[in-house]
Structure formats: structure tokens, C-alpha cells
Design a protein around this motif. Structure first.
Motif, PDB file in Angstrom:
ATOM      1  N   GLU A  46       0.851  -1.183   0.000  1.00 14.03           N
ATOM      2  CA  GLU A  46       0.000   0.000   0.000  1.00 14.03           C
ATOM      3  C   GLU A  46       0.889   1.236   0.000  1.00 14.03           C
ATOM      4  O   GLU A  46       1.944   1.255   0.620  1.00 14.03           O
ATOM      5  CB  GLU A  46      -0.889   0.018   1.245  1.00 14.03           C
ATOM      6  CG  GLU A  46      -1.902  -1.089   1.291  1.00 14.03           C
ATOM      7  CD  GLU A  46      -2.765  -1.019   2.531  1.00 14.03           C
ATOM      8  OE1 GLU A  46      -2.849   0.065   3.148  1.00 14.03           O
ATOM      9  OE2 GLU A  46      -3.342  -2.050   2.897  1.00 14.03           O
ATOM     10  N   ALA A  47       0.448   2.256  -0.684  1.00 14.27           N
ATOM     11  CA  ALA A  47       1.200   3.504  -0.694  1.00 14.27           C
ATOM     12  C   ALA A  47       1.176   4.093   0.713  1.00 14.27           C
ATOM     13  O   ALA A  47       0.111   4.216   1.326  1.00 14.27           O
ATOM     14  CB  ALA A  47       0.599   4.482  -1.693  1.00 14.27           C
ATOM     15  N   LYS A  48       2.349   4.415   1.215  1.00 18.04           N
ATOM     16  CA  LYS A  48       2.434   4.953   2.568  1.00 18.04           C
ATOM     17  C   LYS A  48       1.905   6.382   2.576  1.00 18.04           C
ATOM     18  O   LYS A  48       2.316   7.214   1.768  1.00 18.04           O
ATOM     19  CB  LYS A  48       3.883   4.920   3.052  1.00 18.04           C
ATOM     20  CG  LYS A  48       4.026   5.273   4.494  1.00 18.04           C
ATOM     21  CD  LYS A  48       5.412   5.015   4.998  1.00 18.04           C
ATOM     22  CE  LYS A  48       5.500   5.342   6.461  1.00 18.04           C
ATOM     23  NZ  LYS A  48       6.822   5.097   6.990  1.00 18.04           N
ATOM     24  N   GLN A  49       0.982   6.631   3.468  1.00 18.19           N
ATOM     25  CA  GLN A  49       0.392   7.948   3.587  1.00 18.19           C
ATOM     26  C   GLN A  49       1.336   8.873   4.352  1.00 18.19           C
ATOM     27  O   GLN A  49       2.035   8.435   5.259  1.00 18.19           O
ATOM     28  CB  GLN A  49      -0.956   7.866   4.319  1.00 18.19           C
ATOM     29  CG  GLN A  49      -1.988   7.031   3.582  1.00 18.19           C
ATOM     30  CD  GLN A  49      -2.344   7.646   2.248  1.00 18.19           C
ATOM     31  OE1 GLN A  49      -2.496   8.850   2.128  1.00 18.19           O
ATOM     32  NE2 GLN A  49      -2.458   6.801   1.239  1.00 18.19           N
ATOM     33  N   PRO A  50       1.362  10.152   4.012  1.00 17.63           N
ATOM     34  CA  PRO A  50       2.223  11.079   4.756  1.00 17.63           C
ATOM     35  C   PRO A  50       1.719  11.241   6.192  1.00 17.63           C
ATOM     36  O   PRO A  50       0.526  11.073   6.468  1.00 17.63           O
ATOM     37  CB  PRO A  50       2.105  12.387   3.978  1.00 17.63           C
ATOM     38  CG  PRO A  50       0.852  12.271   3.193  1.00 17.63           C
ATOM     39  CD  PRO A  50       0.638  10.801   2.938  1.00 17.63           C
ATOM     40  N   TYR A  51       2.647  11.552   7.073  1.00 17.98           N
ATOM     41  CA  TYR A  51       2.276  11.773   8.473  1.00 17.98           C
ATOM     42  C   TYR A  51       1.385  12.998   8.590  1.00 17.98           C
ATOM     43  O   TYR A  51       1.553  13.986   7.880  1.00 17.98           O
ATOM     44  CB  TYR A  51       3.524  11.974   9.340  1.00 17.98           C
ATOM     45  CG  TYR A  51       4.351  10.736   9.499  1.00 17.98           C
ATOM     46  CD1 TYR A  51       3.877   9.653  10.222  1.00 17.98           C
ATOM     47  CD2 TYR A  51       5.619  10.644   8.934  1.00 17.98           C
ATOM     48  CE1 TYR A  51       4.631   8.508  10.383  1.00 17.98           C
ATOM     49  CE2 TYR A  51       6.383   9.500   9.092  1.00 17.98           C
ATOM     50  CZ  TYR A  51       5.889   8.443   9.810  1.00 17.98           C
ATOM     51  OH  TYR A  51       6.642   7.314   9.968  1.00 17.98           O
ATOM     52  N   ARG A  52       0.409  12.911   9.513  1.00 19.87           N
ATOM     53  CA  ARG A  52      -0.485  14.031   9.801  1.00 19.87           C
ATOM     54  C   ARG A  52      -0.302  14.398  11.268  1.00 19.87           C
ATOM     55  O   ARG A  52      -0.265  13.514  12.131  1.00 19.87           O
ATOM     56  CB  ARG A  52      -1.948  13.641   9.545  1.00 19.87           C
ATOM     57  CG  ARG A  52      -2.223  13.047   8.176  1.00 19.87           C
ATOM     58  CD  ARG A  52      -1.950  13.992   7.044  1.00 19.87           C
ATOM     59  NE  ARG A  52      -2.832  15.147   7.102  1.00 19.87           N
ATOM     60  CZ  ARG A  52      -2.731  16.195   6.309  1.00 19.87           C
ATOM     61  NH1 ARG A  52      -1.790  16.242   5.409  1.00 19.87           N
ATOM     62  NH2 ARG A  52      -3.561  17.185   6.420  1.00 19.87           N
ATOM     63  N   ASP A  67      -4.419  18.387  11.981  1.00 15.04           N
ATOM     64  CA  ASP A  67      -4.430  17.523  10.798  1.00 15.04           C
ATOM     65  C   ASP A  67      -3.636  18.145   9.648  1.00 15.04           C
ATOM     66  O   ASP A  67      -4.119  18.287   8.541  1.00 15.04           O
ATOM     67  CB  ASP A  67      -5.871  17.219  10.380  1.00 15.04           C
ATOM     68  CG  ASP A  67      -5.948  16.000   9.461  1.00 15.04           C
ATOM     69  OD1 ASP A  67      -5.034  15.148   9.530  1.00 15.04           O
ATOM     70  OD2 ASP A  67      -6.902  15.905   8.684  1.00 15.04           O
ATOM     71  N   ASP A  69       0.246  18.421   7.439  1.00 15.45           N
ATOM     72  CA  ASP A  69       1.408  17.635   7.043  1.00 15.45           C
ATOM     73  C   ASP A  69       2.649  18.154   7.777  1.00 15.45           C
ATOM     74  O   ASP A  69       2.582  19.114   8.550  1.00 15.45           O
ATOM     75  CB  ASP A  69       1.594  17.669   5.526  1.00 15.45           C
ATOM     76  CG  ASP A  69       1.823  19.071   4.985  1.00 15.45           C
ATOM     77  OD1 ASP A  69       1.903  20.032   5.776  1.00 15.45           O
ATOM     78  OD2 ASP A  69       1.917  19.202   3.750  1.00 15.45           O
ATOM     79  N   TRP A  91      -1.199  11.177  13.601  1.00 17.43           N
ATOM     80  CA  TRP A  91      -2.342  10.318  13.334  1.00 17.43           C
ATOM     81  C   TRP A  91      -1.865   8.897  13.118  1.00 17.43           C
ATOM     82  O   TRP A  91      -1.007   8.626  12.286  1.00 17.43           O
ATOM     83  CB  TRP A  91      -3.126  10.803  12.122  1.00 17.43           C
ATOM     84  CG  TRP A  91      -4.302   9.935  11.827  1.00 17.43           C
ATOM     85  CD1 TRP A  91      -4.451   9.071  10.795  1.00 17.43           C
ATOM     86  CD2 TRP A  91      -5.495   9.836  12.611  1.00 17.43           C
ATOM     87  NE1 TRP A  91      -5.668   8.436  10.879  1.00 17.43           N
ATOM     88  CE2 TRP A  91      -6.323   8.884  11.983  1.00 17.43           C
ATOM     89  CE3 TRP A  91      -5.948  10.447  13.774  1.00 17.43           C
ATOM     90  CZ2 TRP A  91      -7.580   8.549  12.488  1.00 17.43           C
ATOM     91  CZ3 TRP A  91      -7.187  10.110  14.257  1.00 17.43           C
ATOM     92  CH2 TRP A  91      -7.979   9.179  13.624  1.00 17.43           C
ATOM     93  N   SER A  93      -3.122   5.614  11.753  1.00 18.24           N
ATOM     94  CA  SER A  93      -4.248   5.098  10.968  1.00 18.24           C
ATOM     95  C   SER A  93      -4.620   3.670  11.360  1.00 18.24           C
ATOM     96  O   SER A  93      -5.774   3.280  11.234  1.00 18.24           O
ATOM     97  CB  SER A  93      -3.931   5.165   9.475  1.00 18.24           C
ATOM     98  OG  SER A  93      -2.766   4.434   9.197  1.00 18.24           O
TER      99      SER A  93
END
Length: 121
Positions: A46-52, A67, A69, A91, A93
Motif C-alpha cells: 500500500e502507498a504509505k500515507q504522509p504523516y499528519r 491535521d 502535514d 495520526w 491510521s
């Protein structure tokens, strides 16, 4: 041609014909056959989501950034006097909640302040 077969039990070894040593695997046990090797199927990464991030003032409990970046979190930290004046959350996930950064993690983010290019502000 004869070779030394060391697959015997105990301390001894036997001189056997080369053909007997080369004959191996399923031919030694009648009716036994190893299953075909199938490479393991790996699920697509899965594409790693940027940190929030969420940054909260300790004294007033006012949310300074919610919320955002990493770039906007660093911009918010530019306006803070000391690292102990804020609580920084990230965040998570997997847990579906905000996780408070450890002091070491917050310090690593704090140390990155001022590294943004002037045009990014």
C-alpha cells in the motif's frame, strides 16, 4: 566410480557407487513425492500515507495546527517558544486515533525547524 557416503548413522561411513549417492529424494522412498514449489504471493504494498500532525498549546489547550502535514507542522512550531510549550500528536491510521509523540520524536521534529526553504513559507 566409488565415493564415501557419510549419511550413515553413527560414526562410520561406507564406500558406495556414485550412482547410488546421486540417486536421492523421492526415489529413496517409494510413492513419496515432494509438492511443487510455488513462490509466495506477496500482497501489493500500500502507498504509505504522509504523516499528519496535531499541535496543541500546553497552557491554553488551543490547537495550533490540526491535521496538517510535516511542512505545516514545522511552520506552526516556528511560532512556539519552547518544545515543552506544546504537545505534538501524529495520526495513527492503524489504531484510528491521535498518538502523542514521545519526547524523542517531538525533539526530532523540533530540530527540523528552520530547515524549510524561504519560498515554502
Amino acid at each position: 566410480m566409488w565415493v564415501l557416503d557419510t549419511h550413515t548413522k553413527g560414526t562410520g561411513a561406507n564406500m558406495v557407487p556414485l550412482e547410488r549417492v546421486l540417486k536421492g529424494g523421492s526415489e529413496r522412498v517409494a510413492g513419496f513425492r515432494l509438492p511443487e514449489r510455488v513462490p509466495p504471493q506477496t500482497p501489493p504494498a500500500e502507498a504509505k500515507q504522509p504523516y499528519r500532525f496535531r499541535i496543541v498549546d500546553v497552557m491554553t489547550r488551543q490547537v495550533l495546527a490540526d491535521d496538517v502535514d510535516a511542512r505545516h507542522a514545522l511552520e506552526a512550531l516556528e511560532r512556539v517558544r519552547s518544545i515543552v510549550d506544546v504537545t505534538i500528536y501524529v495520526w495513527d491510521s492503524e489504531a484510528d486515533r491521535w498518538r502523542r509523540l514521545t519526547f524523542g520524536e517531538a525533539k526530532a521534529l523540533w530540530d527540523r525547524r528552520g530547515e524549510l526553504p524561504a519560498s515554502a513559507s
